[in-house]
Design a protein around this motif. Structure first.
Motif, mmCIF file in Angstrom:
data_model
loop_
_atom_site.group_PDB
_atom_site.id
_atom_site.type_symbol
_atom_site.label_atom_id
_atom_site.label_comp_id
_atom_site.label_asym_id
_atom_site.label_seq_id
_atom_site.Cartn_x
_atom_site.Cartn_y
_atom_site.Cartn_z
ATOM 1 N N TYR A 288 0.837 -1.197 0.000
ATOM 2 C CA TYR A 288 0.000 0.000 0.000
ATOM 3 C C TYR A 288 0.873 1.248 0.000
ATOM 4 O O TYR A 288 2.042 1.211 0.370
ATOM 5 N N HIS A 289 0.278 2.354 -0.426
ATOM 6 C CA HIS A 289 1.017 3.603 -0.615
ATOM 7 C C HIS A 289 0.702 4.607 0.489
ATOM 8 O O HIS A 289 -0.435 4.703 0.963
ATOM 9 N N VAL A 290 1.728 5.363 0.867
ATOM 10 C CA VAL A 290 1.572 6.516 1.761
ATOM 11 C C VAL A 290 2.059 7.730 0.980
ATOM 12 O O VAL A 290 3.240 7.812 0.615
ATOM 13 N N ASN A 291 1.161 8.673 0.700
ATOM 14 C CA ASN A 291 1.449 9.811 -0.173
ATOM 15 C C ASN A 291 1.328 11.110 0.610
ATOM 16 O O ASN A 291 0.284 11.373 1.208
ATOM 17 N N ARG A 292 2.390 11.904 0.615
ATOM 18 C CA ARG A 292 2.399 13.133 1.416
ATOM 19 C C ARG A 292 2.830 14.336 0.596
ATOM 20 O O ARG A 292 3.753 14.240 -0.206
ATOM 21 N N PHE A 293 2.185 15.444 0.866
ATOM 22 C CA PHE A 293 2.519 16.717 0.222
ATOM 23 C C PHE A 293 3.326 17.548 1.202
ATOM 24 O O PHE A 293 2.941 17.703 2.363
ATOM 25 N N ASP A 294 4.458 18.065 0.729
ATOM 26 C CA ASP A 294 5.317 18.899 1.568
ATOM 27 C C ASP A 294 5.034 20.367 1.282
ATOM 28 O O ASP A 294 5.112 20.815 0.134
ATOM 29 N N GLU A 295 4.720 21.106 2.330
ATOM 30 C CA GLU A 295 4.289 22.495 2.142
ATOM 31 C C GLU A 295 5.428 23.414 1.727
ATOM 32 O O GLU A 295 5.203 24.466 1.134
ATOM 33 N N ASN A 296 6.666 23.032 2.012
ATOM 34 C CA ASN A 296 7.789 23.883 1.632
ATOM 35 C C ASN A 296 8.281 23.619 0.216
ATOM 36 O O ASN A 296 8.562 24.546 -0.532
ATOM 37 N N SER A 297 8.379 22.328 -0.133
ATOM 38 C CA SER A 297 8.823 22.031 -1.503
ATOM 39 C C SER A 297 7.660 22.095 -2.483
ATOM 40 O O SER A 297 7.862 22.091 -3.694
ATOM 41 N N HIS A 298 6.436 22.145 -1.951
ATOM 42 C CA HIS A 298 5.214 22.173 -2.779
ATOM 43 C C HIS A 298 5.102 20.932 -3.650
ATOM 44 O O HIS A 298 4.515 20.978 -4.737
ATOM 45 N N MET A 299 5.683 19.833 -3.179
ATOM 46 C CA MET A 299 5.675 18.597 -3.959
ATOM 47 C C MET A 299 5.190 17.449 -3.091
ATOM 48 O O MET A 299 5.470 17.401 -1.893
ATOM 49 N N ALA A 300 4.495 16.498 -3.714
ATOM 50 C CA ALA A 300 4.083 15.279 -3.022
ATOM 51 C C ALA A 300 5.036 14.150 -3.371
ATOM 52 O O ALA A 300 5.619 14.115 -4.467
ATOM 53 N N THR A 301 5.188 13.228 -2.432
ATOM 54 C CA THR A 301 5.969 12.015 -2.674
ATOM 55 C C THR A 301 5.099 10.814 -2.328
ATOM 56 O O THR A 301 4.167 10.913 -1.521
ATOM 57 N N SER A 302 5.413 9.689 -2.935
ATOM 58 C CA SER A 302 4.646 8.467 -2.709
ATOM 59 C C SER A 302 5.605 7.355 -2.281
ATOM 60 O O SER A 302 6.599 7.093 -2.967
ATOM 61 N N GLU A 303 5.320 6.730 -1.143
ATOM 62 C CA GLU A 303 6.144 5.631 -0.643
ATOM 63 C C GLU A 303 5.295 4.369 -0.525
ATOM 64 O O GLU A 303 4.098 4.439 -0.255
ATOM 65 N N VAL A 304 5.950 3.210 -0.690
ATOM 66 C CA VAL A 304 5.261 1.926 -0.619
ATOM 67 C C VAL A 304 5.615 1.239 0.695
ATOM 68 O O VAL A 304 6.777 1.217 1.104
ATOM 69 N N ARG A 305 4.595 0.708 1.368
ATOM 70 C CA ARG A 305 4.800 -0.108 2.563
ATOM 71 C C ARG A 305 4.495 -1.565 2.191
ATOM 72 O O ARG A 305 3.562 -1.837 1.431
ATOM 73 N N ASN A 306 5.243 -2.513 2.821
ATOM 74 C CA ASN A 306 5.143 -3.911 2.392
ATOM 75 C C ASN A 306 4.643 -4.880 3.461
ATOM 76 O O ASN A 306 4.478 -6.070 3.184
ATOM 77 N N THR A 307 4.439 -4.415 4.678
ATOM 78 C CA THR A 307 3.928 -5.303 5.726
ATOM 79 C C THR A 307 2.935 -4.544 6.589
ATOM 80 O O THR A 307 2.896 -3.306 6.592
ATOM 81 N N VAL A 308 2.145 -5.308 7.343
ATOM 82 C CA VAL A 308 1.223 -4.703 8.298
ATOM 83 C C VAL A 308 1.102 -5.642 9.503
ATOM 84 O O VAL A 308 1.131 -6.867 9.353
ATOM 85 N N ARG A 309 1.008 -5.048 10.705
ATOM 86 C CA ARG A 309 0.863 -5.846 11.927
ATOM 87 C C ARG A 309 -0.624 -6.166 12.134
ATOM 88 O O ARG A 309 -1.473 -5.264 12.084
ATOM 89 N N VAL A 310 -0.909 -7.456 12.378
ATOM 90 C CA VAL A 310 -2.296 -7.912 12.476
ATOM 91 C C VAL A 310 -2.511 -8.635 13.798
ATOM 92 O O VAL A 310 -1.725 -9.526 14.170
ATOM 93 N N LEU A 311 -3.588 -8.253 14.492
ATOM 94 C CA LEU A 311 -3.988 -8.920 15.729
ATOM 95 C C LEU A 311 -5.109 -9.902 15.426
ATOM 96 O O LEU A 311 -6.045 -9.573 14.690
#
Length: 651
Positions: A288-311
């Motif tokens: 899944y992706h985590v996408n964030r916009f940076d207010e100073n660079s005025h640019m968004a980046t997208s990162e991929v996560r590969n695991t999740v903790r499950v109860l």
């Protein structure tokens, strides 16, 4: 099945009869026109008392209105590209819409939710869910722009989302559709063996607002519909409605309505934190992706996560309990004290109120009526606080005015019923026009409602507005709830299909509203902070135009040396440092959108010329008396041409 169809037909007939009077026109149900107008009138130059944030449903947007006037201030693109603002078209915001399924420029947005501190909306952020491709977005209420979008793994139909805990420790999301988790190729008929639901707890960085999936809970294969957090004494618990406890996978209209009762799932998330800290979880693969916009660079980046903790509940005693609730409940709402949990069978007439105190007592005394996949089912009689005999049909959602009163919508009988907490008596009822879904009271799901107004968010608007072809405007209706009787004040159309809304006192947000982006803080890699920095650079077949705008010209405004086949990036920096002075940028042949650049901001438009010629560009946002003169030209030569790159202004 015939009995079910007969029931639906009878309810529909009652709904239509209650929606219209005999001649097919609606009853007004309002004060005198003059009195109602006085109550919603906001004089020119004066401000509304509340901001209201309304979901756009299938538009994927959030619209911002003033209350009580119903004036539309802004439409915020979230899960929808927006040609007006360039959102999803400019290079800076495209990463916000990246998912594990690729670039997904649309979604179905349902539930705006304000961040809270001590159970009170605090005006920092607004969250909203994307239903179809499970996501949660965070909107920064300083800029009124989408700042982050996180994808929810192991989810399908992200409907019970996003609801926050009392201090915004978590934003939660529950899957409407159960799935094979992790996904795999199995027969649909193996639903009961292979399908599960998931409840996601997304932690929130309190300084930056950044979201991360902290953990998920693997649940039985029910449908998880809506949620709300505990408050006060019930802080630390989250409540989710479920239906389809039959675990059917086909013709759910019938097959998911067989059991007399479904459930509210009560999750002790503080207990979950203990299990996570003790390492009592499984780590499952995810994407899944985590996408964030940076207010100073005025640019968004997208990162991929590969695991999740499950109860897993059967491995985590005390984590989840089921509260039996009349069949097919929709909303679950917790009163401001945190004691009462309201969940109603949506084909029912009565409202069911559970007691948190009784729930804890039943847990301690182990008053269970069974167990499902390791989750104890509490005794219905031992957790119920009372029943409201409403006389309505199809109860859906409840909010509160902070004065000991609750307000519940009834979809089938098209009305809102006001009732008293603890005595469960009905105090008032008023029709809506028509088929109301959610309702909203400013702060009405928090510990500290403002009360005063109630907004009904309706599904049907026949005969309320001028017709506009087969599709009519969607509708909200504003009611005065400051007195003993509810009073209809105003109808106003909404953008898209309004599902839910939240409102907050304007004086909480106004002082923090961002006016400009300071140029000295701009870290965009292609910024030109002064006009003398404006230039054009070639890098192979890429051409980068470092462009500035200020009233009323571009620099550069004459560009030559571009060739057919080049990729031309216009990096446009707005040099203005004055509030409400954006500049626009459009170039002939651009097949995506304009740019709309706020003061101090840098945005980028990719343009790929396909034919030789001289192409004009211009400012699209009226900026000054000489706005029409704010224009320029870019020359495109044949591929292989030896015309040198040049960029000039005023020569």
């Amino acid at each position: 099945m015939k009995k079910v169809l007969f029931l639906f037909s009878a309810l529909l007939t009652i709904a239509l009869m209650s929606s219209c009077n005999g001649d097919g026109k609606s009853a007004s149900g309002a004060l005198s026109a003059q009195s109602a107008a006085e109550k919603v009138y906001v004089a020119p130059g004066e401000y509304d008392e509340f901001y209201a944030f309304m979901s756009g449903g299938f538009s994927g947007q959030v619209s911002v209105y003033g209350l009580p006037s119903g004036r539309l201030f802004k439409v915020i693109p979230v899960f929808s590209v927006d040609g007006e603002k360039g959102y999803g078209f400019n290079e800076e915001t495209k990463p916000l819409l990246e998912t594990s399924h690729g670039f997904v420029p649309w979604d179905d947005a349902h539930h705006p939710e304000l961040s809270q501190t001590d159970g009170r909306p605090d005006g920092r952020w607004l969250f909203i869910n994307g239903n179809n491709t499970p996501r949660i977005a965070r909107i920064d209420l300083r800029s009124f722009e989408t700042a982050e979008i996180i994808e929810i793994p192991n989810s399908g139909g992200n409907h019970s989302s996003p609801f926050v805990t009392e201090n915004s420790e978590y934003v939660v999301a529950g899957t409407r559709f159960s799935l094979p988790i992790p996904q795999k190729d199995v027969a649909i008929s193996s639903y009961q063996e292979n399908f599960n639901g998931s409840l996601s707890f997304i932690s929130l960085d309190q300084e930056e607002g950044h979201m991360e999936v902290d953990f998920q809970i693997l649940m039985p294969g029910f449908d998880y519909d809506l949620a709300h957090a505990g408050k006060g004494n019930s802080h630390g618990w989250m409540f989710f409605t479920t239906y389809n406890s039959e675990q059917s996978h086909t013709l759910k209209e019938v097959n998911a309505s067989q059991n007399d009762k479904d459930f509210i799932a009560a999750v002790n998330w503080k207990k979950a934190q203990e299990y996570i800290a003790a390492g009592n979880f499984q780590e499952l693969p995810a994407n899944y992706h985590v996408n964030r916009f940076d207010e100073n660079s005025h640019m968004a980046t997208s990162e991929v996560r590969n695991t999740v903790r499950v109860l897993i509940p059967e491995d985590c005693p005390g984590l989840v309990y089921y509260l039996p609730t009349p069949k097919s409940p929709h909303g679950v709402d917790v009163d401001p004290s945190g004691e009462y949990i309201i969940g109603n069978g949506k084909l029912n007439a009565d409202l069911t109120v559970h007691s948190f105190t009784k729930m804890i007592s039943a847990i301690e005394q182990q008053k269970f009526d069974g167990e499902i996949d390791g989750i104890p089912v509490l005794s219905f009689d031992d957790v119920m606080a009372g029943t409201v005999s409403s006389g309505g049909l199809g109860p859906l959602h409840t909010e509160f005015d902070g004065e000991g009163n609750a307000y519940t919508t009834f979809f089938i009988s098209s009305e809102v019923v006001k009732w008293k907490l603890e005595t469960w008596e009905v105090l008032d009822r008023i029709p809506t026009y028509y088929s109301v879904g959610h309702l909203m009271i400013p702060g009405g799901d928090s510990r500290h409602p403002w009360g005063k107004y109630m907004v009904a968010l309706n599904k049907i608007t026949k005969d309320r507005y001028l017709p506009t072809g087969p599709e009519l405007a969607h509708s909200a209706q504003l009611y005065d709830i400051s007195g003993e009787k509810m009073e209809l004040l105003l109808d106003f159309p909404t953008i898209g299909e309004p599902h839910y809304a939240q409102a907050i006192a304007a004086d909480i947000i106004m002082p923090n509203s961002l006016k400009i982006y300071p140029l000295e803080e701009n870290t965009h890699p292609y910024v030109a902070k002064v006009e003398s920095d404006a230039r054009v650079e070639r890098d192979g077949a890429e051409v980068h135009v470092y462009m500035t705008t200020i009233r009323s010209h571009f620099a550069p405004d004459n560009i030559e040396g571009v060739k057919v086949g080049d990729k031309v990036y216009f990096h446009v920096t707005n040099l203005e440092q004055d509030w409400d002075v954006p500049h626009g940028f459009a170039v002939l042949g651009a097949n995506n959108a304009e740019l709309l650049i706020m003061p101090g901001q840098t945005e980028t438009l990719l343009w790929e010329p396909k034919e030789v010629g001289v192409y004009p560009f211009y400012c699209t946002d009226f900026c000054s008396a000489l706005h029409q003169e704010m224009q320029g030209y870019i020359r495109v030569s044949p591929e292989g041409s030896n015309v040198a790159i040049s960029a000039t202004t005023g020569e």
